[in-house]
Scaffold this motif. Structure first.
Motif, mmCIF file in Angstrom:
data_model
loop_
_atom_site.group_PDB
_atom_site.id
_atom_site.type_symbol
_atom_site.label_atom_id
_atom_site.label_comp_id
_atom_site.label_asym_id
_atom_site.label_seq_id
_atom_site.Cartn_x
_atom_site.Cartn_y
_atom_site.Cartn_z
ATOM 1 N N TYR A 31 20.537 15.076 2.624
ATOM 2 C CA TYR A 31 20.018 13.964 1.844
ATOM 3 C C TYR A 31 19.609 14.441 0.454
ATOM 4 N N MET A 32 20.100 13.710 -0.546
ATOM 5 C CA MET A 32 19.709 14.003 -1.920
ATOM 6 C C MET A 32 19.428 12.708 -2.647
ATOM 7 N N TYR A 33 18.524 12.790 -3.650
ATOM 8 C CA TYR A 33 18.014 11.602 -4.319
ATOM 9 C C TYR A 33 17.852 11.863 -5.812
ATOM 10 N N TRP A 34 17.998 10.799 -6.581
ATOM 11 C CA TRP A 34 17.630 10.825 -7.991
ATOM 12 C C TRP A 34 16.566 9.750 -8.240
ATOM 13 N N TYR A 35 15.460 10.193 -8.846
ATOM 14 C CA TYR A 35 14.390 9.290 -9.229
ATOM 15 C C TYR A 35 14.163 9.414 -10.735
ATOM 16 N N ARG A 36 13.640 8.357 -11.312
ATOM 17 C CA ARG A 36 13.132 8.429 -12.661
ATOM 18 C C ARG A 36 11.644 8.127 -12.645
ATOM 19 N N GLN A 37 10.924 8.809 -13.514
ATOM 20 C CA GLN A 37 9.472 8.648 -13.576
ATOM 21 C C GLN A 37 9.079 8.219 -14.977
ATOM 22 N N ASP A 38 8.462 7.068 -15.055
ATOM 23 C CA ASP A 38 7.949 6.555 -16.319
ATOM 24 C C ASP A 38 6.430 6.495 -16.244
ATOM 25 N N PRO A 39 5.745 6.710 -17.360
ATOM 26 C CA PRO A 39 4.272 6.782 -17.350
ATOM 27 C C PRO A 39 3.640 5.568 -16.686
ATOM 28 N N GLY A 40 2.763 5.821 -15.725
ATOM 29 C CA GLY A 40 2.039 4.741 -15.067
ATOM 30 C C GLY A 40 2.860 3.901 -14.106
ATOM 31 N N MET A 41 4.103 4.313 -13.864
ATOM 32 C CA MET A 41 4.984 3.481 -13.027
ATOM 33 C C MET A 41 5.411 4.172 -11.746
ATOM 34 N N ALA B 1 10.454 -6.038 1.565
ATOM 35 C CA ALA B 1 10.514 -4.629 1.186
ATOM 36 C C ALA B 1 9.112 -4.029 1.225
ATOM 37 N N GLN B 2 9.062 -2.750 1.539
ATOM 38 C CA GLN B 2 7.763 -2.094 1.613
ATOM 39 C C GLN B 2 7.206 -1.859 0.221
ATOM 40 N N SER B 3 5.878 -1.722 0.114
ATOM 41 C CA SER B 3 5.252 -1.429 -1.166
ATOM 42 C C SER B 3 4.054 -0.520 -0.933
ATOM 43 N N VAL B 4 3.660 0.160 -1.985
ATOM 44 C CA VAL B 4 2.543 1.097 -1.921
ATOM 45 C C VAL B 4 1.609 0.819 -3.083
ATOM 46 N N THR B 5 0.323 0.758 -2.803
ATOM 47 C CA THR B 5 -0.668 0.527 -3.843
ATOM 48 C C THR B 5 -1.664 1.668 -3.874
ATOM 49 N N GLN B 6 -1.820 2.240 -5.037
ATOM 50 C CA GLN B 6 -2.881 3.213 -5.275
ATOM 51 C C GLN B 6 -3.835 2.558 -6.275
ATOM 52 N N PRO B 7 -4.976 2.072 -5.789
ATOM 53 C CA PRO B 7 -5.832 1.221 -6.631
ATOM 54 C C PRO B 7 -6.459 1.935 -7.827
ATOM 55 N N ASP B 8 -6.612 3.237 -7.727
ATOM 56 C CA ASP B 8 -7.291 3.985 -8.783
ATOM 57 C C ASP B 8 -6.280 4.704 -9.664
ATOM 58 N N ILE B 9 -6.262 4.353 -10.951
ATOM 59 C CA ILE B 9 -5.349 5.015 -11.879
ATOM 60 C C ILE B 9 -5.889 6.403 -12.241
ATOM 61 N N HIS B 10 -7.205 6.463 -12.479
ATOM 62 C CA HIS B 10 -7.868 7.721 -12.812
ATOM 63 C C HIS B 10 -9.087 7.879 -11.909
ATOM 64 N N ILE B 11 -9.358 9.111 -11.519
ATOM 65 C CA ILE B 11 -10.596 9.437 -10.811
ATOM 66 C C ILE B 11 -11.134 10.732 -11.374
ATOM 67 N N SER B 84 -8.423 23.648 -9.998
ATOM 68 C CA SER B 84 -6.961 23.686 -9.891
ATOM 69 C C SER B 84 -6.387 22.450 -9.196
ATOM 70 N N ASP B 85 -7.258 21.608 -8.637
ATOM 71 C CA ASP B 85 -6.778 20.371 -8.001
ATOM 72 C C ASP B 85 -6.479 19.274 -9.007
ATOM 73 N N ALA B 86 -6.838 19.475 -10.260
ATOM 74 C CA ALA B 86 -6.546 18.479 -11.294
ATOM 75 C C ALA B 86 -5.042 18.288 -11.394
ATOM 76 N N ALA B 87 -4.591 17.054 -11.166
ATOM 77 C CA ALA B 87 -3.150 16.778 -11.097
ATOM 78 C C ALA B 87 -2.970 15.280 -10.898
ATOM 79 N N GLU B 88 -1.712 14.887 -10.756
ATOM 80 C CA GLU B 88 -1.366 13.511 -10.408
ATOM 81 C C GLU B 88 -1.007 13.494 -8.922
ATOM 82 N N LYS B 109 2.057 4.239 -7.821
ATOM 83 C CA LYS B 109 2.086 4.561 -9.242
ATOM 84 C C LYS B 109 1.289 5.811 -9.593
ATOM 85 N N GLY B 110 0.578 6.331 -8.636
ATOM 86 C CA GLY B 110 -0.111 7.593 -8.857
ATOM 87 C C GLY B 110 -1.570 7.432 -9.222
ATOM 88 N N THR B 111 -2.351 8.462 -8.894
ATOM 89 C CA THR B 111 -3.754 8.564 -9.300
ATOM 90 C C THR B 111 -3.930 9.886 -10.022
#
Lengths: 112, 117
Positions: A31-41, B1-11, B84-88, B109-111
């Motif tokens: 399995y291989m995938y291509w994703y794109r990552q845009d800020p905040g998305m 379709a499935q979806s994922v929500t991460q409510p916190d943009i920054h912590i 060192s845990d500072a990250a997305e 969308k990440g935290t």
């Protein structure tokens, strides 16, 4: 053990140019995938492949093409680059569809 | 379709303090659940995953996550954070079976985690 290797790491394209983003894995993953990552998305799936010779569209395939002639390689082709394709592109592979992905380090593409 | 929500943009968390990052999913059944971490300029690294069984999952780097079916949540925790845990951090879901749409994980969308000294 190299894992997933993406080249180039950075690229600037002019509008209308074409290019191929390379992705190679040495783990014999099907399995291989291509994703794109845009800020905040988060990450959006562009294309994926479940084995050599088999590819399918993801969520955002327009403007891209892929091929999978070998297990190791999964190149992503951009035809007629547009500013909307400015993004960071990640290739990933996995042993099975929900096993957990190994990601490459990404290609940062800017279209000007 | 499935979806994922991460409510916190920054912590923002002080070094040595505990951490909890929230993740909620929307899907008709129990999906496969993942947490990934992305350091600046790097790709994503798998922290842990849940498929079935024990709802408390241990991962790398001292992280754990708890699956709560009743809340459709899969929150990530760490008892004491290090600079060192500072990250997305990204939560992701995968369907337990193929077909009916595009395969591949769906990511939140990440935290962005900031560690204060």
């Amino acid at each position: 053990n190299a894992g997933v290797t993406q080249t180039p790491k950075f690229r600037i394209l002019k509008i209308g140019q074409s290019m191929t983003l390379q992705c190679t894995q040495d783990m014999n993953h099907n399995y291989m995938y291509w994703y794109r990552q845009d800020p905040g998305m988060g990450l959006k799936l562009i294309y994926y492949s479940v084995g050599a010779g088999i590819t399918d569209k993801g969520e955002v395939p327009n403007g891209y093409n892929v091929s999978r002639s070998t297990t190791e390689d999964f190149p992503l082709r951009l035809e007629l680059a547009a500013p909307s394709q400015t993004s960071v592109y990640f290739c990933a592979s996995s042993k099975d569809r929900n096993y957990g992905y190994t990601f490459g380090s990404g290609t940062r593409l800017t279209v000007v | 379709a499935q979806s994922v929500t991460q409510p916190d943009i920054h912590i923002t968390v002080s070094e040595g303090a505990s951490l909890e990052l929230r993740c909620n999913y929307s899907y008709g059944a129990t999906p496969y659940l993942f947490w990934y971490v992305q350091s600046p300029g790097q790709g994503l690294q798998l922290l842990l995953k849940y498929f079935s069984g024990d709802t408390l999952v241990q991962g790398i780097k001292g992280f754990e996550a708890e699956f709560k079916r009743s809340q459709s949540s899969f929150n990530l925790r760490k008892p004491s954070v290090h600079w060192s845990d500072a990250a997305e951090y990204f939560c992701a879901v995968g369907l337990p079976f193929s077909g009916g749409g595009a395969d591949g994980l769906t990511f939140g969308k990440g935290t962005h985690l900031i560690i204060q000294p």
